[in-house]
Enzyme design. Structure first.
Site, PDB file in Angstrom:
ATOM      1  CB  SER A 120      -4.750 -13.148  54.308  1.00 28.08           C
ATOM      2  OG  SER A 120      -4.151 -12.360  55.025  1.00 28.08           O
ATOM      3  CG  HIS A 141      -8.199 -15.729  53.818  1.00 24.70           C
ATOM      4  ND1 HIS A 141      -8.667 -14.730  53.199  1.00 24.70           N
ATOM      5  CD2 HIS A 141      -7.947 -15.230  54.701  1.00 24.70           C
ATOM      6  CE1 HIS A 141      -8.741 -13.498  53.759  1.00 24.70           C
ATOM      7  NE2 HIS A 141      -8.231 -13.841  55.173  1.00 24.70           N
ATOM      8  CD  GLU A 153      -9.599 -14.267  49.266  1.00 27.67           C
ATOM      9  OE1 GLU A 153      -9.857 -13.426  48.607  1.00 27.67           O
ATOM     10  OE2 GLU A 153      -8.919 -14.287  50.158  1.00 27.67           O
ATOM     11  CG  ASN A 191      -6.409  -9.419  52.988  1.00 19.47           C
ATOM     12  OD1 ASN A 191      -6.531  -8.574  53.698  1.00 19.47           O
ATOM     13  ND2 ASN A 191      -6.739 -10.923  53.453  1.00 19.47           N
TER      14      ASN A 191
END
Length: 291
Positions: A120, A141, A153, A191
């Site tokens: 991440s 991710h 992601e 994130n």
């Protein structure tokens, strides 16, 4: 273009276990690799408990949990991933460790095998640079808890081929997930926001602004979040939050991304969250979230 039939998941921690559940549940043969037999057995038992609860809640039909676990295999031998069409790593946020893993996998896996990273924070391009097959590396991710959250992601590196990215996008959809494409930038989408925000919340606790339970209740009640930030942090683990913060801060120099001192103290005290039974909250068992 080879069809993805068998998938390896490296790492049987919280993320690895959740990802493996998603893959096996979608009908793919799933091989989970870890260095420790006890970690593999714990992941297997957590998966069984989660799937049994899914049957009890009517999310799965009677007997589907058993069928899903027949797709699941645990191993401590890297060579057992040789048959995989895709290998997803869910290990520590350390570029050197990831390079070492993928370099070894490159020698074991078939030429068509795709490597995906659940990172991440670390650059997919940098990870691909040590893989031996940079055109076949993609960021994938999953969101915590992976077995419940649908978002993935998807991030191509500078060297990722369009064919590779397209194959994994379609695979993600076959899992029943909702992929979104992001640039290869620190934190991607989630994130980028979450690491600084979680650190802000941790610092609030450290400064005595409010108790963890009250912060979680406020966020869930006012903002409609299904989990409070400190409940989520307990799932992530303080050791992981430390690594995420250090990686993000090292890449961006964003002050809010710097690892809070409370995180370091909690790691030192062994209060890592759900995995140790105590973090910001206390837990009575090691069942995976949702079980």
């Amino acid at each position: 273009m080879s069809e993805i039939r068998t998938v390896g998941v490296v790492g049987s921690g919280t993320m690895g276990t959740g990802i493996a559940i998603v893959i096996a549940r979608a009908g793919f043969k799933t091989i989970v690799l870890d260095t420790r037999d006890d970690a593999l057995e714990q992941a297997r038992q957590q998966a069984i408990a989660f799937l049994e609860k899914s049957v009890a809640r009517g999310k799965l039909k009677e007997g589907q949990d058993v069928q899903i676990m027949q797709q699941w295999k645990g191993t401590t031998k890297l060579e057992d991933l040789a048959e995989c069409d895709l290998v997803i790593e869910a290990i520590y946020e350390d570029l050197t460790v990831k390079h070492d893993l993928f370099s070894k996998l490159d020698k074991v896996c078939l030429q068509h095998t795709i490597f995906a990273s659940n990172t991440s924070t670390i650059s997919i391009t940098e990870i691909a640079g040590g893989s031996g097959r940079p055109d076949k590396v993609v960021g994938m991710h999953f969101c915590l808890p992976a077995q419940l959250m649908k978002l993935v992601e998807m991030s191509p590196g500078l060297t990722t081929s369009e064919e590779t990215f397209d194959r994994l996008w379609k695979f993600s959809e076959a899992l029943g997930q909702k992929p979104v494409k992001t640039r290869d930038t620190p934190g991607f989408i989630l994130n980028y926001f979450l690491i600084p925000w979680h650190n802000d919340v941790i610092n609030m606790v450290d400064q005595g602004v409010a108790e963890p339970a009250d912060i979680d209740l406020a966020v869930k009640t006012a903002l409609g979040y299904p989990l409070g930030p400190l409940e989520l942090l307990d799932m992530v683990g303080m050791d992981t939050q430390k690594l995420l913060s250090e990686a993000m801060y090292g890449l961006t120099n964003e002050p809010r991304a710097a690892c809070p001192s409370l995180v370091k103290r909690m790691v030192g005290a062994g209060r890592l969250g759900r995995k140790t039974g105590r973090g910001f909250h206390t837990y009575q068992n090691d069942k995976i979230f949702g079980a």
